[in-house]
Design a protein around this motif. Structure first.
Motif, PDB file in Angstrom:
ATOM      1  N   LEU A  86       0.831  -1.211   0.000  1.00 44.64           N
ATOM      2  CA  LEU A  86       0.000   0.000   0.000  1.00 44.64           C
ATOM      3  C   LEU A  86       0.859   1.252   0.000  1.00 44.64           C
ATOM      4  N   GLU A  87       1.926   1.263   0.795  1.00 47.83           N
ATOM      5  CA  GLU A  87       2.820   2.422   0.847  1.00 47.83           C
ATOM      6  C   GLU A  87       3.566   2.613  -0.481  1.00 47.83           C
ATOM      7  N   ILE A  88       3.967   1.509  -1.097  1.00 41.96           N
ATOM      8  CA  ILE A  88       4.600   1.603  -2.429  1.00 41.96           C
ATOM      9  C   ILE A  88       3.629   2.209  -3.424  1.00 41.96           C
ATOM     10  N   TRP A  89       2.379   1.753  -3.358  1.00 44.28           N
ATOM     11  CA  TRP A  89       1.346   2.247  -4.280  1.00 44.28           C
ATOM     12  C   TRP A  89       1.106   3.748  -4.070  1.00 44.28           C
ATOM     13  N   ILE A  90       0.997   4.174  -2.819  1.00 42.82           N
ATOM     14  CA  ILE A  90       0.759   5.592  -2.521  1.00 42.82           C
ATOM     15  C   ILE A  90       1.915   6.452  -3.027  1.00 42.82           C
ATOM     16  N   PHE A  91       3.151   5.923  -2.905  1.00 41.34           N
ATOM     17  CA  PHE A  91       4.317   6.699  -3.306  1.00 41.34           C
ATOM     18  C   PHE A  91       4.422   6.849  -4.830  1.00 41.34           C
ATOM     19  N   ILE A  92       4.157   5.764  -5.577  1.00 37.79           N
ATOM     20  CA  ILE A  92       4.362   5.816  -7.036  1.00 37.79           C
ATOM     21  C   ILE A  92       3.119   6.288  -7.798  1.00 37.79           C
ATOM     22  N   LYS A  93       1.963   6.271  -7.140  1.00 36.91           N
ATOM     23  CA  LYS A  93       0.704   6.596  -7.824  1.00 36.91           C
ATOM     24  C   LYS A  93       0.713   7.968  -8.493  1.00 36.91           C
ATOM     25  N   PRO A  94       1.174   9.061  -7.845  1.00 35.80           N
ATOM     26  CA  PRO A  94       1.122  10.380  -8.496  1.00 35.80           C
ATOM     27  C   PRO A  94       1.921  10.484  -9.793  1.00 35.80           C
ATOM     28  N   ALA A  95       2.937   9.618  -9.963  1.00 39.86           N
ATOM     29  CA  ALA A  95       3.800   9.713 -11.152  1.00 39.86           C
ATOM     30  C   ALA A  95       3.281   8.875 -12.322  1.00 39.86           C
ATOM     31  N   LEU A  96       2.177   8.166 -12.112  1.00 35.28           N
ATOM     32  CA  LEU A  96       1.686   7.247 -13.145  1.00 35.28           C
ATOM     33  C   LEU A  96       0.524   7.850 -13.928  1.00 35.28           C
ATOM     34  N   LYS A  97       0.439   7.432 -15.191  1.00 33.08           N
ATOM     35  CA  LYS A  97      -0.722   7.791 -16.000  1.00 33.08           C
ATOM     36  C   LYS A  97      -1.899   6.896 -15.610  1.00 33.08           C
ATOM     37  N   LYS A  98      -3.092   7.242 -16.095  1.00 35.35           N
ATOM     38  CA  LYS A  98      -4.297   6.520 -15.706  1.00 35.35           C
ATOM     39  C   LYS A  98      -4.204   5.039 -16.048  1.00 35.35           C
ATOM     40  N   GLU A  99      -3.748   4.727 -17.264  1.00 40.50           N
ATOM     41  CA  GLU A  99      -3.635   3.331 -17.697  1.00 40.50           C
ATOM     42  C   GLU A  99      -2.564   2.597 -16.892  1.00 40.50           C
ATOM     43  N   GLU A 100      -1.465   3.288 -16.600  1.00 46.88           N
ATOM     44  CA  GLU A 100      -0.381   2.680 -15.822  1.00 46.88           C
ATOM     45  C   GLU A 100      -0.822   2.406 -14.393  1.00 46.88           C
ATOM     46  N   ARG A 102      -3.763   1.615 -13.383  1.00 48.42           N
ATOM     47  CA  ARG A 102      -4.615   0.425 -13.368  1.00 48.42           C
ATOM     48  C   ARG A 102      -3.788  -0.845 -13.404  1.00 48.42           C
ATOM     49  N   TYR A 103      -2.785  -0.875 -14.293  1.00 49.11           N
ATOM     50  CA  TYR A 103      -1.966  -2.084 -14.434  1.00 49.11           C
ATOM     51  C   TYR A 103      -1.095  -2.317 -13.202  1.00 49.11           C
ATOM     52  N   ILE A 104      -0.502  -1.256 -12.657  1.00 52.83           N
ATOM     53  CA  ILE A 104       0.347  -1.413 -11.479  1.00 52.83           C
ATOM     54  C   ILE A 104      -0.473  -1.868 -10.279  1.00 52.83           C
ATOM     55  N   PHE A 105      -1.658  -1.268 -10.101  1.00 57.33           N
ATOM     56  CA  PHE A 105      -2.515  -1.635  -8.968  1.00 57.33           C
ATOM     57  C   PHE A 105      -2.946  -3.093  -9.075  1.00 57.33           C
ATOM     58  N   LEU A 106      -3.402  -3.490 -10.266  1.00 54.11           N
ATOM     59  CA  LEU A 106      -3.815  -4.882 -10.463  1.00 54.11           C
ATOM     60  C   LEU A 106      -2.635  -5.842 -10.298  1.00 54.11           C
ATOM     61  N   SER A 107      -1.448  -5.385 -10.700  1.00 53.97           N
ATOM     62  CA  SER A 107      -0.254  -6.220 -10.554  1.00 53.97           C
ATOM     63  C   SER A 107       0.103  -6.422  -9.085  1.00 53.97           C
ATOM     64  N   LEU A 108      -0.008  -5.359  -8.284  1.00 51.13           N
ATOM     65  CA  LEU A 108       0.266  -5.486  -6.861  1.00 51.13           C
ATOM     66  C   LEU A 108      -0.727  -6.434  -6.187  1.00 51.13           C
ATOM     67  N   MET A 109      -2.018  -6.304  -6.543  1.00 49.84           N
ATOM     68  CA  MET A 109      -3.029  -7.191  -5.975  1.00 49.84           C
ATOM     69  C   MET A 109      -2.840  -8.624  -6.454  1.00 49.84           C
ATOM     70  N   GLY A 110      -2.638  -8.770  -7.771  1.00 46.15           N
ATOM     71  CA  GLY A 110      -2.428 -10.098  -8.337  1.00 46.15           C
ATOM     72  C   GLY A 110      -1.144 -10.742  -7.833  1.00 46.15           C
ATOM     73  N   GLY A 111      -0.101  -9.929  -7.689  1.00 40.67           N
ATOM     74  CA  GLY A 111       1.163 -10.438  -7.172  1.00 40.67           C
ATOM     75  C   GLY A 111       1.035 -10.950  -5.746  1.00 40.67           C
ATOM     76  N   SER A 112       0.283 -10.219  -4.923  1.00 33.13           N
ATOM     77  CA  SER A 112       0.062 -10.652  -3.535  1.00 33.13           C
ATOM     78  C   SER A 112      -0.685 -11.979  -3.495  1.00 33.13           C
ATOM     79  N   LEU A 113      -1.718 -12.089  -4.338  1.00 33.16           N
ATOM     80  CA  LEU A 113      -2.511 -13.324  -4.387  1.00 33.16           C
ATOM     81  C   LEU A 113      -1.667 -14.503  -4.855  1.00 33.16           C
TER      82      LEU A 113
END
Length: 246
Positions: A86-100, A102-113
């Motif tokens: 969650l902290e990684i996501w909060i830190f990198i989120k402002p630098a990402l485009k909308k499409e990016e 979505r993919y990074i968030f889904l990757s973090l969730m999918g990676g955890s699973l």
């Protein structure tokens, strides 16, 4: 002297934000590792279940204590993983485009699973099978006297290896999405990738053929699954590029 304004868009702001996220991650890791140590005995009893008829000893006065510390850190890291992600996501989120995003968030969730699936597969299938295989090789003249520390090292190595290996499809999807990896390259070099998979399995597993095959098999299946998902991602990207040109 003028104070430096900590705007998030400046280098100072980014460093301050990174420091804040690192402190939160470290605090979560320390607190949850400490809590894990308080309940370490149930954790140890759970880890000993796959051992079945094996009996364990410890060879030095500090061995059991150090093993408890190691297990507490592993358990604490596992429990803190959602907070860290969650902290990684909060830190990198402002630098990402909308499409990016979505993919990074889904990757973090999918990676955890997938990591949890890999850990569960190792604990429920691979470890009992491996221990049973080795126990059947015992002879009356040689009695097994396994140190608790060696057992913990064996278990944690397999669990972490399988957890990391199960991240392979997510890594392939991300590399494909950002144009670093091409499906054509994967198909063309499949035989070399298979060879590399077995080499990696030999390096990261304990020195026995059973563990190596048990980790190489899922790696190959995950690779093929990753190829299918990468193909879908690549086709979607190509359709999007075609639509933009027209």
């Amino acid at each position: 002297m003028k104070k430096v304004k900590k705007d998030k868009n400046t280098l100072v702001g980014h460093l301050a934000e990174l420091r804040k996220r690192l402190i939160i991650c470290a605090a979560a890791l320390i607190v949850l590792s400490s809590v894990s140590y308080m309940y370490i005995k149930p954790v140890v009893m759970e880890i000993l279940k796959p051992a079945g008829k094996y009996e364990f000893i410890y060879l030095t006065p500090s061995e059991l204590f150090l093993s408890y510390i190691k297990l507490s850190l592993i358990a604490g890291t596992t429990l803190a993983a959602p907070i860290i992600f969650l902290e990684i996501w909060i830190f990198i989120k402002p630098a990402l485009k909308k499409e990016e995003k979505r993919y990074i968030f889904l990757s973090l969730m999918g990676g955890s699973l997938l990591f949890l699936i890999g850990v569960t597969f190792a604990y429920k299938v691979v470890i009992p099978f491996t221990l049973e295989f080795f126990s059947n090789m015992n002879i009356d003249e040689v009695k097994p006297m396994i140190s608790f520390q060696s057992y913990i090292g064996f278990i944690t190595t397999l669990i972490l290896c399988f957890g990391i290996v199960f991240e392979l499809p997510i890594l392939m999807i991300l590399l494909t999405q950002f144009g670093i990896l091409k499906v054509r390259f994967l198909k063309k070099n499949r035989k070399y990738i298979i060879l590399i998979v077995f080499i990696i399995a030999a390096i990261i597993t304990p020195p026995d053929i059973i563990s190596q095959v048990l980790i190489a098999g899922p790696m190959l299946l995950l690779f093929e699954f990753g190829v299918v998902l990468s193909k879908i991602i690549e086709k979607k990207k190509n359709r999007g590029n075609t639509a933009l040109r027209s």
